[in-house]
Design a protein around this motif. Structure first.
Motif, PDB file in Angstrom:
ATOM      1  N   PRO A 140       0.797  -1.235   0.000  1.00  0.00           N
ATOM      2  CA  PRO A 140       0.000   0.000   0.000  1.00  0.00           C
ATOM      3  C   PRO A 140       0.829   1.285   0.000  1.00  0.00           C
ATOM      4  CG  PRO A 140      -0.874  -1.544   1.589  1.00  0.00           C
ATOM      5  CD  PRO A 140       0.411  -2.131   1.085  1.00  0.00           C
ATOM      6  N   SER A 141       2.046   1.231   0.513  1.00  0.00           N
ATOM      7  CA  SER A 141       2.877   2.433   0.525  1.00  0.00           C
ATOM      8  C   SER A 141       3.215   2.899  -0.891  1.00  0.00           C
ATOM      9  CB  SER A 141       4.167   2.193   1.317  1.00  0.00           C
ATOM     10  OG  SER A 141       4.962   1.195   0.685  1.00  0.00           O
ATOM     11  N   ASN A 142       3.087   2.046  -1.862  1.00  0.00           N
ATOM     12  CA  ASN A 142       3.349   2.406  -3.261  1.00  0.00           C
ATOM     13  C   ASN A 142       2.118   2.962  -3.971  1.00  0.00           C
ATOM     14  OD1 ASN A 142       6.001   1.408  -3.057  1.00  0.00           O
ATOM     15  ND2 ASN A 142       5.317  -0.655  -3.574  1.00  0.00           N
ATOM     16  N   PHE A 143       0.928   2.881  -3.326  1.00  0.00           N
ATOM     17  CA  PHE A 143      -0.320   3.257  -3.996  1.00  0.00           C
ATOM     18  C   PHE A 143      -1.220   4.096  -3.099  1.00  0.00           C
ATOM     19  CE2 PHE A 143       1.212  -0.657  -5.918  1.00  0.00           C
ATOM     20  CZ  PHE A 143       1.162  -0.346  -7.262  1.00  0.00           C
ATOM     21  N   GLY A 145      -1.780   4.105   0.014  1.00  0.00           N
ATOM     22  CA  GLY A 145      -2.491   3.362   1.039  1.00  0.00           C
ATOM     23  C   GLY A 145      -3.410   2.271   0.545  1.00  0.00           C
ATOM     24  N   ALA A 146      -3.501   2.056  -0.763  1.00  0.00           N
ATOM     25  CA  ALA A 146      -4.382   1.017  -1.306  1.00  0.00           C
ATOM     26  C   ALA A 146      -3.550  -0.198  -1.714  1.00  0.00           C
ATOM     27  CB  ALA A 146      -5.144   1.544  -2.524  1.00  0.00           C
ATOM     28  N   TRP A 147      -4.085  -1.394  -1.474  1.00  0.00           N
ATOM     29  CA  TRP A 147      -3.415  -2.615  -1.881  1.00  0.00           C
ATOM     30  C   TRP A 147      -3.504  -2.789  -3.378  1.00  0.00           C
ATOM     31  CZ3 TRP A 147      -0.271  -5.568   0.900  1.00  0.00           C
ATOM     32  CH2 TRP A 147      -0.350  -5.493   2.296  1.00  0.00           C
ATOM     33  N   SER A 148      -2.496  -3.386  -3.966  1.00  0.00           N
ATOM     34  CA  SER A 148      -2.465  -3.706  -5.386  1.00  0.00           C
ATOM     35  C   SER A 148      -1.771  -5.049  -5.535  1.00  0.00           C
ATOM     36  CB  SER A 148      -1.676  -2.632  -6.155  1.00  0.00           C
ATOM     37  OG  SER A 148      -1.403  -3.059  -7.478  1.00  0.00           O
TER      38      SER A 148
END
Length: 152
Positions: A140-143, A145-148
């Motif tokens: 999530p730190s890459n987006f 806070g959203a999971w990918s």
């Protein structure tokens, strides 16, 4: 009109329009060709035919049975099933046991065998899942806070 063949769907239109029982007698809940982490057996999945439902593989946690959301299930039914302890296929009569609490596989081995065959036919015709390896790129730190999944 073009007639399509070899489809796995069931025409529900008449039952919807007339508010009658639909023609479907069989339902595949899920099938996964991977081996069950608990038993090492595979594929795992669940199928319903008529009033019977067969679950193959570990059905989940905390003990294998989770009540429906916002249900008013009596407390005596919560976390009291044997499913979490056993790795054998489980059979339920959904008319008599809608909460799926009483495994009757030992009483009806012929029905278990029939449903295992039906599940096996689905497994033999399924398209293998696209299951890429885990990656930290989905963190999530890459987006914001959203999971990918990280691979798209």
């Amino acid at each position: 009109a073009e007639i399509l063949e070899n489809l796995d769907g069931v025409d529900q239109w008449t039952s919807l329009v007339n508010q009658t029982t639909g023609p479907r007698t069989e339902f595949l809940y899920n099938i996964d060709p991977k081996k069950d982490e608990g038993s090492g057996e595979g594929p795992v999945g669940a199928i319903r035919f008529g009033k019977y439902k067969l679950i193959r593989g570990h059905p989940g946690y905390p003990d294998g049975w989770i009540p429906p959301p916002r249900s008013r299930v009596p407390r005596r039914f919560l976390n009291s099933t044997e499913r979490g302890k056993s790795r054998k296929p489980h059979l339920f009569d959904l008319q008599a046991d809608p909460y799926e609490k009483s495994d009757i596989s030992h009483l009806l081995p012929d029905i278990v065998k029939d449903l295992e065959i039906r599940l096996g036919k689905y497994a033999s015709s399924m398209i293998p899942p696209d299951d890429p390896p885990a990656t930290s790129a989905g963190d999530p730190s890459n987006f914001n806070g959203a999971w990918s999944p990280g691979w798209c």
